[in-house]
Design a protein around this motif. Structure first.
Motif, PDB file in Angstrom:
ATOM      1  N   SER A 183       0.853  -1.187   0.000  1.00  0.00           N
ATOM      2  CA  SER A 183       0.000   0.000   0.000  1.00  0.00           C
ATOM      3  C   SER A 183       0.888   1.236   0.000  1.00  0.00           C
ATOM      4  CB  SER A 183      -0.899   0.013   1.238  1.00  0.00           C
ATOM      5  OG  SER A 183      -0.116   0.244   2.408  1.00  0.00           O
ATOM      6  N   ALA A 184       0.302   2.396  -0.270  1.00  0.00           N
ATOM      7  CA  ALA A 184       1.074   3.645  -0.252  1.00  0.00           C
ATOM      8  C   ALA A 184       1.670   3.876   1.133  1.00  0.00           C
ATOM      9  CB  ALA A 184       0.186   4.812  -0.664  1.00  0.00           C
ATOM     10  N   GLN A 185       0.882   3.630   2.192  1.00  0.00           N
ATOM     11  CA  GLN A 185       1.395   3.848   3.549  1.00  0.00           C
ATOM     12  C   GLN A 185       2.530   2.880   3.873  1.00  0.00           C
ATOM     13  OE1 GLN A 185      -0.014   6.465   5.878  1.00  0.00           O
ATOM     14  NE2 GLN A 185       2.154   6.084   6.218  1.00  0.00           N
ATOM     15  N   GLN A 186       2.417   1.641   3.408  1.00  0.00           N
ATOM     16  CA  GLN A 186       3.502   0.679   3.630  1.00  0.00           C
ATOM     17  C   GLN A 186       4.782   1.121   2.923  1.00  0.00           C
ATOM     18  OE1 GLN A 186       1.325  -2.812   2.257  1.00  0.00           O
ATOM     19  NE2 GLN A 186       1.497  -3.742   4.284  1.00  0.00           N
ATOM     20  N   MET A 187       4.659   1.677   1.720  1.00  0.00           N
ATOM     21  CA  MET A 187       5.840   2.170   1.008  1.00  0.00           C
ATOM     22  C   MET A 187       6.490   3.316   1.778  1.00  0.00           C
ATOM     23  SD  MET A 187       4.752   1.991  -3.029  1.00  0.00           S
ATOM     24  CE  MET A 187       6.373   2.567  -3.593  1.00  0.00           C
ATOM     25  N   ILE A 188       5.666   4.201   2.329  1.00  0.00           N
ATOM     26  CA  ILE A 188       6.190   5.313   3.138  1.00  0.00           C
ATOM     27  C   ILE A 188       6.909   4.767   4.374  1.00  0.00           C
ATOM     28  CG2 ILE A 188       5.551   7.316   4.554  1.00  0.00           C
ATOM     29  CD1 ILE A 188       3.127   7.681   2.603  1.00  0.00           C
ATOM     30  N   HIS A 189       6.282   3.799   5.047  1.00  0.00           N
ATOM     31  CA  HIS A 189       6.882   3.226   6.253  1.00  0.00           C
ATOM     32  C   HIS A 189       8.187   2.498   5.950  1.00  0.00           C
ATOM     33  CE1 HIS A 189       2.882   3.216   8.735  1.00  0.00           C
ATOM     34  NE2 HIS A 189       3.434   4.412   8.621  1.00  0.00           N
ATOM     35  N   HIS A 190       8.227   1.746   4.851  1.00  0.00           N
ATOM     36  CA  HIS A 190       9.455   1.037   4.491  1.00  0.00           C
ATOM     37  C   HIS A 190      10.592   2.030   4.210  1.00  0.00           C
ATOM     38  CE1 HIS A 190       7.109  -2.623   4.257  1.00  0.00           C
ATOM     39  NE2 HIS A 190       8.192  -3.299   3.943  1.00  0.00           N
ATOM     40  N   LYS A 191      10.258   3.109   3.540  1.00  0.00           N
ATOM     41  CA  LYS A 191      11.284   4.120   3.262  1.00  0.00           C
ATOM     42  C   LYS A 191      11.771   4.765   4.559  1.00  0.00           C
ATOM     43  CE  LYS A 191      13.966   6.797   0.976  1.00  0.00           C
ATOM     44  NZ  LYS A 191      15.224   6.244   0.431  1.00  0.00           N
ATOM     45  N   LEU A 192      10.861   5.041   5.473  1.00  0.00           N
ATOM     46  CA  LEU A 192      11.216   5.660   6.751  1.00  0.00           C
ATOM     47  C   LEU A 192      12.092   4.725   7.589  1.00  0.00           C
ATOM     48  CD1 LEU A 192      10.737   8.274   8.318  1.00  0.00           C
ATOM     49  CD2 LEU A 192       8.686   7.231   9.320  1.00  0.00           C
TER      50      LEU A 192
END
Length: 289
Positions: free
Chosen positions: A231-240
């Motif tokens: 998901s978009a939020q998972q992509m953000i979290h993985h990058k963080l």
């Protein structure tokens, strides 16, 4: 208490051949001080490594890549890595600045169209069969040959061969991991990937990206799941999490990182990190000493 190593950064040398050329190639065995650096380091440019001989591992972020013949490894700018060599490694390394391609194609998203760069949910390496690997090496050797006799139009010749190589690699990578091979799937997905690399430190909600992209959260999640499996939020979290791990390699306290990245307090920071990685920041730091 043992000290935590600082991260060395390698930068591209654009005028190595006289006039500006934003791509270079070399034999791994002749570039030991750079390619096979056993200390913690990162690159400010893109690199593709083709292993023909040798064994060992490459620690790339939180993952360990097994080094063996017919392995191809992809490194994006800023990824932290460390080589651990067991048997002499031979092969080729191809490295370039993003401007070498994206200015020519007038497309800032160009390198985000390839699945193996800035990857969140699949490995940064692949092993392919002998015939496919030979096909890649043939293109690499054509680039090497052009470097042996640099001419006024060499940058155009090299760029055209590199473009073909990137497409071939994208097809092999997609086939290896059963993902979308098309490099023109949906422009908004590539725009999101590009924005995420630039803005993840200040923008960590899906809504902030959908406002910038002028699309709905539902649509962004749909294309992210379709083309990345996350998901978009998972992509953000993985990058963080990737950035947190990078900073944990340096002499920064968890508390310092917590506030720099916008967490309200250390307990929320610890919970977030453990939810994604299943270990605490302190446990991760202990594992890398």
């Amino acid at each position: 208490m043992a000290s935590i190593p600082q991260i060395k950064t390698y930068h591209f040398l654009p005028f190595k051949y006289g006039s500006e050329l934003l791509l270079d190639i070399g034999r791994i065995e002749t570039l030991k001080n750079y390619v096979l650096d056993g200390t913690l380091h990162q690159l400010s440019f893109y690199e593709i490594i083709f292993i023909t001989e040798g064994s060992g591992t490459l620690a790339l972020g939180e993952n360990k890549v097994s080094i063996q013949p017919k392995t191809i490894i992809f490194t994006s700018p800023g990824q932290v890595r460390r080589w651990e060599i067991e048997q002499q490694v031979k092969g080729y390394t191809l490295f370039f600045e993003k401007d070498f391609l994206h200015l020519f194609f007038s497309d800032e998203l160009f390198l985000y169209r390839f699945q193996y760069f800035h990857q969140y949910s699949h490995p940064a390496e692949m092993q392919i069969d002998e015939q496919s690997f030979r096909k890649c090496l043939q293109l690499v050797q054509e680039i090497e040959l052009e470097f042996g006799q640099i001419r006024n139009d060499s940058n155009h010749m090299i760029r055209s061969i590199l473009y073909q190589l990137l497409i071939v690699l994208n097809r092999y990578y997609a086939g290896t991991y059963n993902i979308q091979p098309d490099t023109y799937v949906h422009a908004d997905f590539y725009r999101f990937r590009s924005l995420l690399e630039k803005r993840f430190l200040q923008d960590q909600t899906v809504e902030s990206y959908t406002r910038a992209l002028n699309i709905s959260p539902g649509f962004l999640n749909k294309i992210c799941r379709q083309f990345s499996g996350l998901s978009a939020q998972q992509m953000i979290h993985h990058k963080l999490v990737s950035e947190i791990k990078k900073q944990l390699h340096q002499n920064k306290s968890a508390k310092e990182i917590c506030y720099e990245l916008g967490f309200s307090d250390p307990s929320n920071f610890n919970r977030f990190f453990k939810k994604i990685t299943h270990i605490t920041p302190q446990q991760y730091r202990k594992s890398i000493k």
